[in-house]
Design a protein around this motif. Structure first.
Motif, PDB file in Angstrom:
ATOM      1  N   ASP A 157      57.869  36.827  57.650  1.00 22.27           N
ATOM      2  CA  ASP A 157      57.988  38.031  56.822  1.00 22.27           C
ATOM      3  C   ASP A 157      58.352  37.667  55.387  1.00 22.27           C
ATOM      4  O   ASP A 157      57.870  38.284  54.428  1.00 22.27           O
ATOM      5  N   LYS A 158      59.199  36.654  55.238  1.00 18.33           N
ATOM      6  CA  LYS A 158      59.603  36.221  53.899  1.00 18.33           C
ATOM      7  C   LYS A 158      58.428  35.568  53.174  1.00 18.33           C
ATOM      8  O   LYS A 158      58.272  35.721  51.959  1.00 18.33           O
ATOM      9  N   VAL A 159      57.597  34.855  53.904  1.00 14.66           N
ATOM     10  CA  VAL A 159      56.411  34.247  53.291  1.00 14.66           C
ATOM     11  C   VAL A 159      55.482  35.343  52.777  1.00 14.66           C
ATOM     12  O   VAL A 159      54.963  35.260  51.656  1.00 14.66           O
ATOM     13  N   GLN A 160      55.280  36.373  53.563  1.00 12.25           N
ATOM     14  CA  GLN A 160      54.434  37.489  53.139  1.00 12.25           C
ATOM     15  C   GLN A 160      55.026  38.206  51.927  1.00 12.25           C
ATOM     16  O   GLN A 160      54.298  38.593  51.009  1.00 12.25           O
ATOM     17  N   ASP A 161      56.340  38.378  51.929  1.00  8.23           N
ATOM     18  CA  ASP A 161      56.999  39.008  50.777  1.00  8.23           C
ATOM     19  C   ASP A 161      56.803  38.168  49.520  1.00  8.23           C
ATOM     20  O   ASP A 161      56.569  38.712  48.425  1.00  8.23           O
ATOM     21  N   ALA A 162      56.914  36.849  49.670  1.00  8.70           N
ATOM     22  CA  ALA A 162      56.732  35.961  48.518  1.00  8.70           C
ATOM     23  C   ALA A 162      55.294  36.003  48.017  1.00  8.70           C
ATOM     24  O   ALA A 162      55.050  36.006  46.795  1.00  8.70           O
ATOM     25  N   GLN A 163      54.339  36.048  48.929  1.00 11.16           N
ATOM     26  CA  GLN A 163      52.934  36.141  48.534  1.00 11.16           C
ATOM     27  C   GLN A 163      52.695  37.417  47.724  1.00 11.16           C
ATOM     28  O   GLN A 163      52.016  37.392  46.684  1.00 11.16           O
ATOM     29  N   ALA A 164      53.233  38.525  48.196  1.00  9.37           N
ATOM     30  CA  ALA A 164      53.052  39.800  47.507  1.00  9.37           C
ATOM     31  C   ALA A 164      53.719  39.791  46.139  1.00  9.37           C
ATOM     32  O   ALA A 164      53.180  40.328  45.160  1.00  9.37           O
ATOM     33  N   LEU A 165      54.889  39.178  46.051  1.00 10.86           N
ATOM     34  CA  LEU A 165      55.621  39.121  44.785  1.00 10.86           C
ATOM     35  C   LEU A 165      54.823  38.359  43.733  1.00 10.86           C
ATOM     36  O   LEU A 165      54.666  38.823  42.597  1.00 10.86           O
ATOM     37  N   TRP A 166      54.311  37.197  44.104  1.00 10.83           N
ATOM     38  CA  TRP A 166      53.562  36.400  43.130  1.00 10.83           C
ATOM     39  C   TRP A 166      52.237  37.056  42.766  1.00 10.83           C
ATOM     40  O   TRP A 166      51.793  37.004  41.610  1.00 10.83           O
ATOM     41  N   ALA A 167      51.609  37.699  43.755  1.00 13.87           N
ATOM     42  CA  ALA A 167      50.362  38.403  43.468  1.00 13.87           C
ATOM     43  C   ALA A 167      50.598  39.543  42.490  1.00 13.87           C
ATOM     44  O   ALA A 167      49.747  39.853  41.648  1.00 13.87           O
ATOM     45  N   ALA A 168      51.764  40.169  42.562  1.00 16.77           N
ATOM     46  CA  ALA A 168      52.092  41.294  41.690  1.00 16.77           C
ATOM     47  C   ALA A 168      52.173  40.902  40.227  1.00 16.77           C
ATOM     48  O   ALA A 168      51.995  41.748  39.341  1.00 16.77           O
ATOM     49  N   VAL A 169      52.445  39.621  39.946  1.00 20.10           N
ATOM     50  CA  VAL A 169      52.494  39.171  38.551  1.00 20.10           C
ATOM     51  C   VAL A 169      51.191  38.492  38.137  1.00 20.10           C
ATOM     52  O   VAL A 169      51.118  37.839  37.095  1.00 20.10           O
ATOM     53  N   GLY A 170      50.152  38.642  38.979  1.00 19.41           N
ATOM     54  CA  GLY A 170      48.824  38.162  38.610  1.00 19.41           C
ATOM     55  C   GLY A 170      48.495  36.742  39.000  1.00 19.41           C
ATOM     56  O   GLY A 170      47.508  36.181  38.515  1.00 19.41           O
ATOM     57  N   ALA A 171      49.288  36.155  39.889  1.00 15.18           N
ATOM     58  CA  ALA A 171      49.055  34.764  40.287  1.00 15.18           C
ATOM     59  C   ALA A 171      48.124  34.676  41.493  1.00 15.18           C
ATOM     60  O   ALA A 171      48.018  35.616  42.285  1.00 15.18           O
ATOM     61  N   ARG A 172      47.453  33.534  41.616  1.00 17.72           N
ATOM     62  CA  ARG A 172      46.648  33.227  42.796  1.00 17.72           C
ATOM     63  C   ARG A 172      47.521  32.399  43.739  1.00 17.72           C
ATOM     64  O   ARG A 172      47.962  31.301  43.371  1.00 17.72           O
ATOM     65  N   VAL A 173      47.746  32.890  44.932  1.00 13.99           N
ATOM     66  CA  VAL A 173      48.717  32.273  45.832  1.00 13.99           C
ATOM     67  C   VAL A 173      48.035  31.393  46.874  1.00 13.99           C
ATOM     68  O   VAL A 173      47.058  31.800  47.505  1.00 13.99           O
ATOM     69  N   HIS A 174      48.566  30.181  47.046  1.00 16.38           N
ATOM     70  CA  HIS A 174      48.082  29.237  48.047  1.00 16.38           C
ATOM     71  C   HIS A 174      49.259  28.833  48.931  1.00 16.38           C
ATOM     72  O   HIS A 174      50.407  28.805  48.471  1.00 16.38           O
ATOM     73  N   VAL A 175      48.959  28.514  50.175  1.00 15.61           N
ATOM     74  CA  VAL A 175      50.002  28.087  51.102  1.00 15.61           C
ATOM     75  C   VAL A 175      49.635  26.734  51.684  1.00 15.61           C
ATOM     76  O   VAL A 175      48.499  26.534  52.150  1.00 15.61           O
ATOM     77  N   MET A 176      50.551  25.799  51.638  1.00 15.76           N
ATOM     78  CA  MET A 176      50.344  24.463  52.213  1.00 15.76           C
ATOM     79  C   MET A 176      51.689  23.853  52.554  1.00 15.76           C
ATOM     80  O   MET A 176      52.746  24.416  52.243  1.00 15.76           O
ATOM     81  N   SER A 177      51.657  22.686  53.183  1.00 16.71           N
ATOM     82  CA  SER A 177      52.899  22.020  53.556  1.00 16.71           C
ATOM     83  C   SER A 177      53.535  21.367  52.330  1.00 16.71           C
ATOM     84  O   SER A 177      52.845  21.059  51.350  1.00 16.71           O
ATOM     85  N   PRO A 178      54.846  21.123  52.372  1.00 20.82           N
ATOM     86  CA  PRO A 178      55.505  20.448  51.248  1.00 20.82           C
ATOM     87  C   PRO A 178      54.917  19.077  50.960  1.00 20.82           C
ATOM     88  O   PRO A 178      54.742  18.702  49.790  1.00 20.82           O
ATOM     89  N   SER A 179      54.582  18.322  52.004  1.00 13.67           N
ATOM     90  CA  SER A 179      54.033  16.973  51.793  1.00 13.67           C
ATOM     91  C   SER A 179      52.648  17.029  51.167  1.00 13.67           C
ATOM     92  O   SER A 179      52.314  16.215  50.289  1.00 13.67           O
ATOM     93  N   GLU A 180      51.821  17.976  51.600  1.00 14.20           N
ATOM     94  CA  GLU A 180      50.480  18.118  51.020  1.00 14.20           C
ATOM     95  C   GLU A 180      50.593  18.509  49.552  1.00 14.20           C
ATOM     96  O   GLU A 180      49.869  17.982  48.699  1.00 14.20           O
ATOM     97  N   HIS A 181      51.490  19.413  49.258  1.00  9.30           N
ATOM     98  CA  HIS A 181      51.703  19.827  47.869  1.00  9.30           C
ATOM     99  C   HIS A 181      52.081  18.644  46.995  1.00  9.30           C
ATOM    100  O   HIS A 181      51.502  18.432  45.921  1.00  9.30           O
ATOM    101  N   ASP A 182      53.050  17.855  47.430  1.00 12.82           N
ATOM    102  CA  ASP A 182      53.529  16.743  46.601  1.00 12.82           C
ATOM    103  C   ASP A 182      52.460  15.685  46.400  1.00 12.82           C
ATOM    104  O   ASP A 182      52.368  15.081  45.328  1.00 12.82           O
ATOM    105  N   ALA A 183      51.644  15.461  47.423  1.00 12.41           N
ATOM    106  CA  ALA A 183      50.566  14.479  47.296  1.00 12.41           C
ATOM    107  C   ALA A 183      49.532  14.943  46.272  1.00 12.41           C
ATOM    108  O   ALA A 183      49.061  14.161  45.432  1.00 12.41           O
ATOM    109  N   ILE A 184      49.181  16.209  46.320  1.00 17.81           N
ATOM    110  CA  ILE A 184      48.194  16.752  45.384  1.00 17.81           C
ATOM    111  C   ILE A 184      48.737  16.767  43.961  1.00 17.81           C
ATOM    112  O   ILE A 184      48.070  16.335  43.011  1.00 17.81           O
ATOM    113  N   MET A 185      49.968  17.242  43.804  1.00 17.35           N
ATOM    114  CA  MET A 185      50.547  17.344  42.465  1.00 17.35           C
ATOM    115  C   MET A 185      50.743  15.979  41.810  1.00 17.35           C
ATOM    116  O   MET A 185      50.659  15.853  40.585  1.00 17.35           O
TER     117      MET A 185
END
Length: 287
Positions: A157-185
């Protein structure tokens, strides 16, 4: 869209300040209570309209808040989580804006304990060469990518709330694991910054640096723009993600060696193919 009565903002800088402005503009948040380590920063945040009330501590900013945003350097997340643990609850959405995620998640699990399930790690991929609340703006996140990195234990539920919050400010939201994120970044953000810093230092080490930069044009300006980034922020990011950054650095060295060999051998065909490959990939990329 869910609305929040009070946002507790810990860290009233560029990222946190811009999010506060954006959420107030979108009418997602009614009021913001902010805390920064520097009282002058908090005062400027209030004068700019980023926050409505100044808090004297992170705990005071969180008291009574149903939204908590941790916008401190990644190296400070552990101490911050430790101080606000009692306020991270099931009826509160808590998120961060840090550029690395595995270290942030480890700190959340260590210092928030059971309550870590109510924390949604987030990384908005945007920013400016300048830092500080004076440069905060409501449109900073519009059209940007934001990555959420929940763990298997994170409350859905918190993940969905966070997705909605970021979408409300015009962002494109992606979901991935912390390790995948750090490797890509490490490849598309952290290494480019390291290269820009190293390039500038390489020029600075030469006696004719001043004469060189006097003739620098758009290519120099575009390539070195990110070298003007905040030194403390980028020190912390690179240390936090050092394993992935070093892996990307090894790949870069191999690529540079290919160019070095083509130049040494005066192999125009090989040099052209290396450039062509890179040029084609860059032209096909769309942000």
């Amino acid at each position: 869209m869910k609305t929040y009565n009070q946002m507790g903002l810990i860290g009233c800088g560029l990222m946190g300040g811009s999010l506060a402005l954006a959420l107030k503009q979108a009418r997602v948040v009614k009021s913001v209570v902010g805390y920064s380590k520097s009282p002058s920063t908090t005062a400027r945040a209030k004068a700019k309209g980023v926050i409505d009330l100044e808090a004297k501590s992170a705990m005071q900013a969180c008291a009574g808040s149903d939204l908590i945003v941790v916008a401190v350097p990644v190296s400070a997340t552990g101490a911050t989580f430790k101080s606000i643990r009692q306020f991270v609850q099931s009826n509160v959405l808590t998120l961060d804006v840090g550029s690395t995620k595995q270290d942030v998640v480890r700190n959340a699990e260590k210092f928030l304990g059971w309550n870590a399930q109510y924390f949604v790690p987030a990384h908005p991929i945007t920013g400016k060469e300048v830092s500080g609340v004076d440069h905060a703006e409501a449109g900073l996140y519009r059209g940007s990518n934001v990555v959420l990195t929940p763990t298997p234990a994170t409350d859905l539920d918190k993940v969905q709330d966070a997705q909605a919050l970021w979408a409300a400010v015009g962002a494109r939201v992606h979901v991935m694991s912390p390790s995948e994120h750090d490797a890509i970044m490490a490849g598309v953000s952290h290494l480019p910054h390291l290269v820009a810093f190293a390039f500038m230092n390489g020029l600075l080490s030469q006696s004719d640096y001043s004469a060189m930069v006097k003739l620098a044009g758009p290519g120099f300006r575009d390539f070195t723009r990110i070298a003007a980034g905040d030194p403390v922020l980028w020190r912390d990011v690179m240390l936090a993600n050092r394993t992935e950054v070093m892996g990307q650095l090894r790949q870069l060295v191999l690529s540079m060696q290919a160019f070095q060999k083509a130049l040494h051998d005066q192999d125009g065909d090989a040099l052209e193919q290396l450039i062509k490959k890179a040029s084609k990939a860059r032209n096909e990329w769309r942000s």
